[in-house]
Design a protein around this motif. Structure first.
Motif: not given
Length: 274
Positions: A51-63, A71-81, A131-133
């Motif tokens: 769910x948090x993945x979607x929250x981050x990813x959707x921001x691609x449209x407005x940020x 912001x996405x790097x923080x999610x990646x760092x947390x989940x990958x560990x 797709x790029x994201x």
């Protein structure tokens, strides 16, 4: 920008739906990993991460992209560990990224059908951005996972090396270094450094080095072994090499290795008696 905001709102309204549809369609027959778990706590955590993945990813449209990826790097760092993802084969994880990507492309099509003011060019632009994201996130996730697992393996290897090359005190200043298994260049280097430090700390005067459990010795490892014996001699520690098996002795002769200057014994028992 207005269309991007509307698309963002459209996706955010369906974020929970995205998560539930994704989990319901998940292949739960994986032999191992987080997706096969039946633990309610693990499942809840998995859904929350999605769910948090979607929250981050959707921001691609407005940020701005820089803000978005930070912001996405923080999610990646947390989940990958996270423990559950570390124990999940990476190809399972990539498979799920690809399935979620298909969800997003489907929702872009749905939004386009429901809004006549969305041009084909705009729709394709959104799809290209997503797709790029996803490609970028998959790459960063696998890189972060590789980095983390490499560090873990290095730490485990160091611990194994330390446990597999202990200097054991016997009596009267005599100690034993039993070597077992394969010795590669990296492990030989560790043995050299660790043994010198332990002999110094334990005030060893005579070290028995038993290699009866060593499978094979090549030129590089033999050089490290000679260096260890020479270094021990420099700090006042005598050494005796025991357990040279016939196949190792034969290999040593073929490689031109000279053990003539080293005190040897056929077995550890003989070395101790000597």
């Amino acid at each position: 920008m207005e269309l991007n905001k509307r698309m963002h709102a459209f996706l955010m309204e369906r974020a929970e739906q995205l998560t539930e549809e994704w989990y319901d369609s998940l292949d739960k027959s994986d032999p191992t990993g987080v997706y096969a778990s039946t633990d309610p706590a693990v499942i809840a955590q998995l859904k929350n991460q999605n769910f948090r993945f979607h929250q981050y990813l959707c921001n691609l449209l407005i940020e701005e992209e820089a803000v978005f990826y930070k912001q996405f790097d923080e999610w990646i760092f947390e989940v990958s560990r996270s423990k559950d993802h570390v124990n999940t084969p990476i190809h399972f994880i990539i498979r799920e990224f690809m399935r979620v990507r298909s969800q997003y492309l489907g929702f872009v099509d749905e939004f386009t059908r429901e809004n006549e003011d969305v041009s084909l060019e705009r729709m394709n632009g959104w799809k290209e951005k997503f797709v790029k994201a996803f490609d970028d996130v998959i790459l960063k996730f696998t890189e972060e996972t590789y980095t983390y697992q490499t560090r873990m393996l290095a730490a485990q290897r160091e611990m194994i090396n330390e446990l597999s090359s202990p200097v054991i005190m016997l009596k009267g200043g005599t100690a034993l270094l039993p070597l077992v298994g394969d010795i590669d260049t990296q492990r030989a280097k560790f043995i050299l450094e660790n043994t010198l430090q332990q002999c110094s700390n334990l005030r060893v005067s005579h070290l028995l080095i038993d290699i009866s459990g060593v499978i094979m010795i090549d030129t590089m490892v033999a050089c490290q072994l000679f260096q260890l014996i020479d270094s021990l001699n420099l700090i006042g520690v005598k050494s005796t090499l025991s357990g040279i098996r016939p196949e190792i002795a034969q290999t040593a002769v073929q490689l031109g290795l000279n053990f003539g200057s080293i005190r040897t014994a056929s077995t550890l028992e003989h070395a101790i008696k000597f």
